[in-house]
Scaffold this motif. Structure first.
Motif, PDB file in Angstrom:
ATOM      1  N   LEU A 161       0.796  -1.244  -0.070  1.00  0.00           N
ATOM      2  CA  LEU A 161      -0.060   0.296  -0.108  1.00  0.00           C
ATOM      3  C   LEU A 161       0.927   1.208  -0.099  1.00  0.00           C
ATOM      4  N   VAL A 162       0.945   1.991  -1.099  1.00  0.00           N
ATOM      5  CA  VAL A 162       1.573   3.175  -1.014  1.00  0.00           C
ATOM      6  C   VAL A 162       0.847   4.495  -1.120  1.00  0.00           C
ATOM      7  N   GLU A 163       1.224   5.452  -0.252  1.00  0.00           N
ATOM      8  CA  GLU A 163       0.425   6.405   0.247  1.00  0.00           C
ATOM      9  C   GLU A 163       1.504   7.710  -0.396  1.00  0.00           C
ATOM     10  N   PHE A 164       0.751   8.563  -1.202  1.00  0.00           N
ATOM     11  CA  PHE A 164       1.254   9.576  -1.812  1.00  0.00           C
ATOM     12  C   PHE A 164       1.137  11.005  -0.980  1.00  0.00           C
ATOM     13  N   ARG A 165       1.965  11.810  -0.518  1.00  0.00           N
ATOM     14  CA  ARG A 165       1.805  12.890   0.169  1.00  0.00           C
ATOM     15  C   ARG A 165       2.305  13.984  -0.531  1.00  0.00           C
ATOM     16  N   THR A 166       3.610  14.297  -1.007  1.00  0.00           N
ATOM     17  CA  THR A 166       4.241  14.949  -1.998  1.00  0.00           C
ATOM     18  C   THR A 166       5.221  13.900  -2.968  1.00  0.00           C
ATOM     19  N   GLU A 167       5.758  14.541  -3.904  1.00  0.00           N
ATOM     20  CA  GLU A 167       6.619  13.753  -4.960  1.00  0.00           C
ATOM     21  C   GLU A 167       7.866  13.333  -3.993  1.00  0.00           C
ATOM     22  N   GLU A 168       8.312  14.184  -2.912  1.00  0.00           N
ATOM     23  CA  GLU A 168       9.529  13.476  -1.992  1.00  0.00           C
ATOM     24  C   GLU A 168       8.937  13.011  -0.647  1.00  0.00           C
ATOM     25  N   ASP A 169       7.533  12.693  -0.492  1.00  0.00           N
ATOM     26  CA  ASP A 169       7.137  12.198   0.810  1.00  0.00           C
ATOM     27  C   ASP A 169       6.305  11.111   0.400  1.00  0.00           C
ATOM     28  N   ILE A 170       6.724   9.831   0.208  1.00  0.00           N
ATOM     29  CA  ILE A 170       5.787   8.783  -0.243  1.00  0.00           C
ATOM     30  C   ILE A 170       6.177   7.810   0.770  1.00  0.00           C
ATOM     31  N   GLN A 171       4.973   7.055   1.502  1.00  0.00           N
ATOM     32  CA  GLN A 171       4.989   5.985   2.421  1.00  0.00           C
ATOM     33  C   GLN A 171       4.690   4.731   1.862  1.00  0.00           C
ATOM     34  N   VAL A 172       5.454   3.720   2.160  1.00  0.00           N
ATOM     35  CA  VAL A 172       5.286   2.376   1.639  1.00  0.00           C
ATOM     36  C   VAL A 172       4.975   1.381   2.783  1.00  0.00           C
ATOM     37  N   SER A 173       3.897   0.862   2.800  1.00  0.00           N
ATOM     38  CA  SER A 173       3.642  -0.202   3.859  1.00  0.00           C
ATOM     39  C   SER A 173       3.330  -1.766   3.275  1.00  0.00           C
ATOM     40  N   ARG A 174       4.143  -2.644   3.479  1.00  0.00           N
ATOM     41  CA  ARG A 174       4.160  -3.951   2.958  1.00  0.00           C
ATOM     42  C   ARG A 174       2.945  -4.684   3.379  1.00  0.00           C
ATOM     43  N   LEU A 175       2.310  -5.544   2.590  1.00  0.00           N
ATOM     44  CA  LEU A 175       0.858  -6.174   2.829  1.00  0.00           C
ATOM     45  C   LEU A 175       1.411  -7.258   3.755  1.00  0.00           C
ATOM     46  N   PRO A 176       0.895  -7.290   5.096  1.00  0.00           N
ATOM     47  CA  PRO A 176       1.051  -8.430   6.026  1.00  0.00           C
ATOM     48  C   PRO A 176       0.216  -9.738   5.353  1.00  0.00           C
ATOM     49  N   ILE A 177       0.691 -10.400   4.583  1.00  0.00           N
ATOM     50  CA  ILE A 177       0.041 -11.609   4.208  1.00  0.00           C
ATOM     51  C   ILE A 177       0.703 -12.708   4.034  1.00  0.00           C
ATOM     52  N   SER A 178       0.050 -13.630   4.639  1.00  0.00           N
ATOM     53  CA  SER A 178       0.690 -15.107   4.599  1.00  0.00           C
ATOM     54  C   SER A 178       1.055 -15.489   3.533  1.00  0.00           C
ATOM     55  N   PRO A 179       2.167 -16.397   3.311  1.00  0.00           N
ATOM     56  CA  PRO A 179       2.575 -17.202   2.051  1.00  0.00           C
ATOM     57  C   PRO A 179       1.361 -18.080   1.526  1.00  0.00           C
ATOM     58  N   GLU A 180       0.542 -18.692   2.319  1.00  0.00           N
ATOM     59  CA  GLU A 180      -0.465 -19.551   2.015  1.00  0.00           C
ATOM     60  C   GLU A 180      -1.692 -18.666   1.033  1.00  0.00           C
ATOM     61  N   ARG A 181      -1.913 -17.425   2.026  1.00  0.00           N
ATOM     62  CA  ARG A 181      -2.898 -16.770   1.659  1.00  0.00           C
ATOM     63  C   ARG A 181      -2.684 -15.849   0.446  1.00  0.00           C
ATOM     64  N   LEU A 182      -1.405 -15.627   0.070  1.00  0.00           N
ATOM     65  CA  LEU A 182      -0.731 -14.959  -1.143  1.00  0.00           C
ATOM     66  C   LEU A 182      -0.843 -16.001  -2.322  1.00  0.00           C
ATOM     67  N   ALA A 183      -0.391 -17.225  -2.111  1.00  0.00           N
ATOM     68  CA  ALA A 183      -0.426 -18.245  -3.126  1.00  0.00           C
ATOM     69  C   ALA A 183      -2.070 -18.484  -3.583  1.00  0.00           C
ATOM     70  N   GLU A 184      -2.757 -18.396  -2.550  1.00  0.00           N
ATOM     71  CA  GLU A 184      -4.509 -18.878  -2.936  1.00  0.00           C
ATOM     72  C   GLU A 184      -4.525 -17.437  -3.935  1.00  0.00           C
ATOM     73  N   PHE A 185      -4.490 -16.222  -3.312  1.00  0.00           N
ATOM     74  CA  PHE A 185      -4.482 -15.126  -4.216  1.00  0.00           C
ATOM     75  C   PHE A 185      -4.210 -15.098  -5.610  1.00  0.00           C
ATOM     76  N   GLU A 186      -3.065 -15.646  -5.839  1.00  0.00           N
ATOM     77  CA  GLU A 186      -2.347 -15.734  -7.003  1.00  0.00           C
ATOM     78  C   GLU A 186      -3.114 -16.602  -8.129  1.00  0.00           C
ATOM     79  N   LYS A 187      -3.634 -17.588  -7.541  1.00  0.00           N
ATOM     80  CA  LYS A 187      -4.142 -18.586  -8.404  1.00  0.00           C
ATOM     81  C   LYS A 187      -5.720 -18.028  -8.885  1.00  0.00           C
ATOM     82  N   HIS A 188      -5.993 -16.813  -8.336  1.00  0.00           N
ATOM     83  CA  HIS A 188      -7.359 -16.234  -9.005  1.00  0.00           C
ATOM     84  C   HIS A 188      -7.062 -15.171  -9.921  1.00  0.00           C
ATOM     85  N   LEU A 189      -5.971 -15.070 -10.317  1.00  0.00           N
ATOM     86  CA  LEU A 189      -5.419 -13.834 -11.404  1.00  0.00           C
ATOM     87  C   LEU A 189      -5.524 -14.693 -12.683  1.00  0.00           C
ATOM     88  N   PHE A 190      -5.970 -13.847 -13.573  1.00  0.00           N
ATOM     89  CA  PHE A 190      -5.932 -14.250 -15.029  1.00  0.00           C
ATOM     90  C   PHE A 190      -5.908 -13.141 -15.807  1.00  0.00           C
TER      91      PHE A 190
END
Length: 326
Positions: A161-190
């Motif tokens: 999740l990337v939040e934009f405040r200014t072009e020199e102030d951008i905050q990046v938050s990693r998605l706290p997702i388990s490997p199992e949930r991520l693998a399940e998620f990927e299988k739905h992509l087409f």
């Protein structure tokens, strides 16, 4: 020789709120992931005293110059000037996917090139600073009508999740997702290639003229970022993510008439009729790749229906820009 690589990305929610024309007033954010498709740059010293030119660069064409101001390729030229490299260098670029297809490949190239040039000079640069430099070059030196998410995703990698405040102030938050949930998620992509290539800045120029009239729609698209995050990080059904994608596409499509067309609408409806919960056109609009989010049991029918299209298989959460050989 050294080789750098930077990934392209899939943006799910919030695209359009990553332009300073919007986020400097209202704040913006995107939910996106990098994928296992990359832009590669090789850089090596060039012994110019043995040749009748001092710099060699290659991409779709080859340029041999004595003065970097004579380089036709604007990204090569401005990045070399920005890094203070004027001669005795040879650079090549190759990519896993074609440009102008909605996956942020242009920024991936800029990030990969900057990373390679800094490393060539023996300089270390933090990933976020690499992103800031790419944003500055694309928006202010090249004057391209681009947003700020692609550079950040290419430089830092991951599912964020990337939040934009200014072009020199951008905050990046990693998605706290388990490997199992991520693998399940990927299988739905087409992902399907519409066959249409376009330059994003050409599409965006019209959208930026309507930012003030589209403010409420863009605010609703920003809220979908938090909703998507909540779905993925909880036990909620992934069908909700697909349905939210559908709502996001309807909102994006309403921003400007140039975002979709009859062929894109037809492709999207085919996917929906085949059982996809939702989806969206990736990137600024008007062409490129179409993402569907569909239950696993519908993927075989999707493959049959789109047998005459290029289907792209991907893995998400790829690492950001790296020097992979030196």
């Amino acid at each position: 020789m050294l080789i750098s690589r930077a990934p392209v990305r899939i943006s799910f929610f919030g695209g359009g709120t990553d332009y300073p024309e919007y986020f400097l007033q209202h704040g913006g954010a995107v939910l996106a992931t990098t994928i296992d498709k990359f832009s590669y740059v090789t850089v090596s010293p060039f012994l110019s005293h043995l040749f009748d030119y001092s710099t060699r660069i290659s991409y779709r064409k080859v340029e041999l110059v004595n003065n970097i101001n004579d380089i036709e390729h604007n990204v090569y030229r401005e990045c070399l000037k920005f890094c203070g490299l004027e001669k005795d260098i040879e650079i090549h670029h190759v990519a896993d996917l074609p440009a102008f297809t909605g996956l942020g490949s242009s920024s991936s190239f800029t990030v990969s090139l900057l990373h390679a040039l800094h490393s060539f000079k023996g300089e270390f640069i933090r990933p976020i600073d690499l992103a800031y430099e790419a944003i500055y070059i694309e928006r202010h030196l090249l004057n391209d009508k681009v947003g700020c998410q692609d550079q950040v995703m290419a430089a830092l990698g991951g599912f964020n999740l990337v939040e934009f405040r200014t072009e020199e102030d951008i905050q990046v938050s990693r998605l706290p997702i388990s490997p199992e949930r991520l693998a399940e998620f990927e299988k739905h992509l087409f992902i399907v290639f519409t066959g249409i290539r376009r330059k994003a800045s050409d599409v965006v120029a019209q959208q930026l003229q309507k930012v003030s009239s589209n403010t409420q729609i863009l605010k609703s698209m920003r809220c979908m970022v938090d909703e998507g995050w909540d779905i993925l990080t909880s036990n909620r059904s992934l069908s909700e993510f697909g349905e939210l994608l559908h709502q996001a596409w309807l909102a994006k499509r309403s921003l400007d008439g140039c975002i979709s067309n009859a062929e894109i609408d037809r492709v999207y409806q085919i996917g929906r009729d085949a059982g996809a919960w939702g989806g969206k056109l990736l990137g600024a609009g008007a062409g490129g790749f179409m993402l569907f989010f569909a239950p696993l049991e519908k993927h075989e029918s999707l493959k049959k229906i789109f047998a005459n299209y290029q289907v792209l298989e991907v893995k998400s959460n790829s690492l950001g820009s790296q020097i992979i050989f030196s």
